[in-house]
Design a protein around this motif. Sequence first.
Motif, PDB file in Angstrom:
ATOM      1  N   VAL A  99       0.478  -3.637  -0.754  1.00 19.53           N
ATOM      2  CA  VAL A  99      -0.080  -3.251  -2.050  1.00 19.53           C
ATOM      3  C   VAL A  99       1.037  -3.037  -3.061  1.00 19.53           C
ATOM      4  O   VAL A  99       2.012  -2.328  -2.778  1.00 19.53           O
ATOM      5  N   VAL A 100       0.911  -3.650  -4.250  1.00 13.06           N
ATOM      6  CA  VAL A 100       1.875  -3.356  -5.313  1.00 13.06           C
ATOM      7  C   VAL A 100       1.747  -1.880  -5.676  1.00 13.06           C
ATOM      8  O   VAL A 100       0.677  -1.277  -5.531  1.00 13.06           O
ATOM      9  N   LYS A 104      -1.792   1.584  -5.526  1.00  8.27           N
ATOM     10  CA  LYS A 104      -2.142   2.753  -4.698  1.00  8.27           C
ATOM     11  C   LYS A 104      -3.263   3.566  -5.335  1.00  8.27           C
ATOM     12  O   LYS A 104      -3.909   4.370  -4.658  1.00  8.27           O
ATOM     13  N   TYR A 105      -3.504   3.371  -6.634  1.00  7.12           N
ATOM     14  CA  TYR A 105      -4.617   4.038  -7.291  1.00  7.12           C
ATOM     15  C   TYR A 105      -5.933   3.283  -7.091  1.00  7.12           C
ATOM     16  O   TYR A 105      -6.997   3.773  -7.485  1.00  7.12           O
ATOM     17  N   VAL A 127       3.054   0.134   0.545  1.00  6.10           N
ATOM     18  CA  VAL A 127       3.013   0.192  -0.916  1.00  6.10           C
ATOM     19  C   VAL A 127       4.429  -0.076  -1.422  1.00  6.10           C
ATOM     20  O   VAL A 127       5.346   0.689  -1.161  1.00  6.10           O
ATOM     21  N   THR A 128       4.593  -1.162  -2.176  1.00  6.02           N
ATOM     22  CA  THR A 128       5.928  -1.572  -2.600  1.00  6.02           C
ATOM     23  C   THR A 128       5.820  -2.350  -3.914  1.00  6.02           C
ATOM     24  O   THR A 128       4.761  -2.371  -4.542  1.00  6.02           O
ATOM     25  N   ASN A 129       6.912  -2.999  -4.346  1.00  4.96           N
ATOM     26  CA  ASN A 129       6.820  -3.745  -5.607  1.00  4.96           C
ATOM     27  C   ASN A 129       6.345  -5.179  -5.359  1.00  4.96           C
ATOM     28  O   ASN A 129       6.232  -5.631  -4.215  1.00  4.96           O
ATOM     29  N   LEU A 146      -2.763  -6.659  -2.302  1.00  3.69           N
ATOM     30  CA  LEU A 146      -3.387  -6.319  -3.577  1.00  3.69           C
ATOM     31  C   LEU A 146      -2.362  -6.530  -4.673  1.00  3.69           C
ATOM     32  O   LEU A 146      -1.285  -5.927  -4.655  1.00  3.69           O
ATOM     33  N   VAL A 147      -2.692  -7.401  -5.641  1.00  6.05           N
ATOM     34  CA  VAL A 147      -1.777  -7.731  -6.731  1.00  6.05           C
ATOM     35  C   VAL A 147      -2.547  -7.753  -8.042  1.00  6.05           C
ATOM     36  O   VAL A 147      -3.767  -7.909  -8.068  1.00  6.05           O
TER      37      VAL A 147
END
Length: 307
Positions: A99-100, A104-105, A127-129, A146-147
């Motif tokens: 997930v970008v 996370k939201y 969760v990362t860039n 997720l992007v």
Amino acid sequence: MHYTLHQLQIFLKIVQTKSITKAAEELNLTQPAVSIQLKKLQDQFDIPLTEVIGRQLYITHFGKEIAITAQKVLDEVETITYKSKTFKGILSGKLMVSVVSTGKYVMPYFLCDFLNQNKGIDLIMDVTNKSKVVKSLENNEVDFALVSILPDGIQLQYEILLENKLYLIGNQYAVSQIQNNYSNLFDEFPLIYREEGSATRLVMENYLQRNGIQSAKKMQLTSNEAVKQAIIAGIGYSIMPIIGLKNELESGDLKIISMKGFPIKSNWYLVWLKNKSLSPVAEAYINYIRDEKSKLKTNYFSWIDNY
């Protein structure tokens, strides 16, 4: 040889963290307990698994080879557990998602009910860039990602989860100082960027380039939360996805700066490799998303339509 699965698990964590102290913290064990299990494992080999130089723990070449085999053993044990549950009619296995960071939201709300309905599933969510998310997709290391921007050069399938809106955001003081005179905005207040590789940064840079805007002052922070707190403190302003700003906008800590060209709109995409052979867990999840995404959007994200 009389090593145990517990010893192999502890050794793998030591290999991953390169520290007995950190391994103990992540395993919720005491440092002496981890040290004892490492010693018991080491006693079964004539060749060292680890060595200490100065105060730094290193994994020997032999230790790295043992770690690779240990991982295979533990993976097979995990497979036995999942297969046992499957024969009982329980959907089980791993669901791996990348997930970008701003996602996370979003992602937890599209996972919660599915995981509650299927207790046999283990979630692994990184969760990362954007750059690292794309790399995990290219390497086929995850089931889904997720992007907010579809990556180029990868054949993907996707489901749109919801709209992504980005606004120019400042605190109350910054907004009051502007007073609809935007000529000094990019000179007086530092523009806060996300780090290289961030999708939000890419959107910001594209907007500035498209409108021929240059900021005299700028800074870089490495998380959405850091940017948010910096704006609240009055350090500067930024272009941000609204998805993570609900509470701050409602409290008045953050303000949307009305400016031509905003909001910048994209979508939140759940993506996976085209022609990927999905596991039963992944197949069940994508079917869940297709059936439930409209309801989840209404239940959790209808507030976005107010902006």
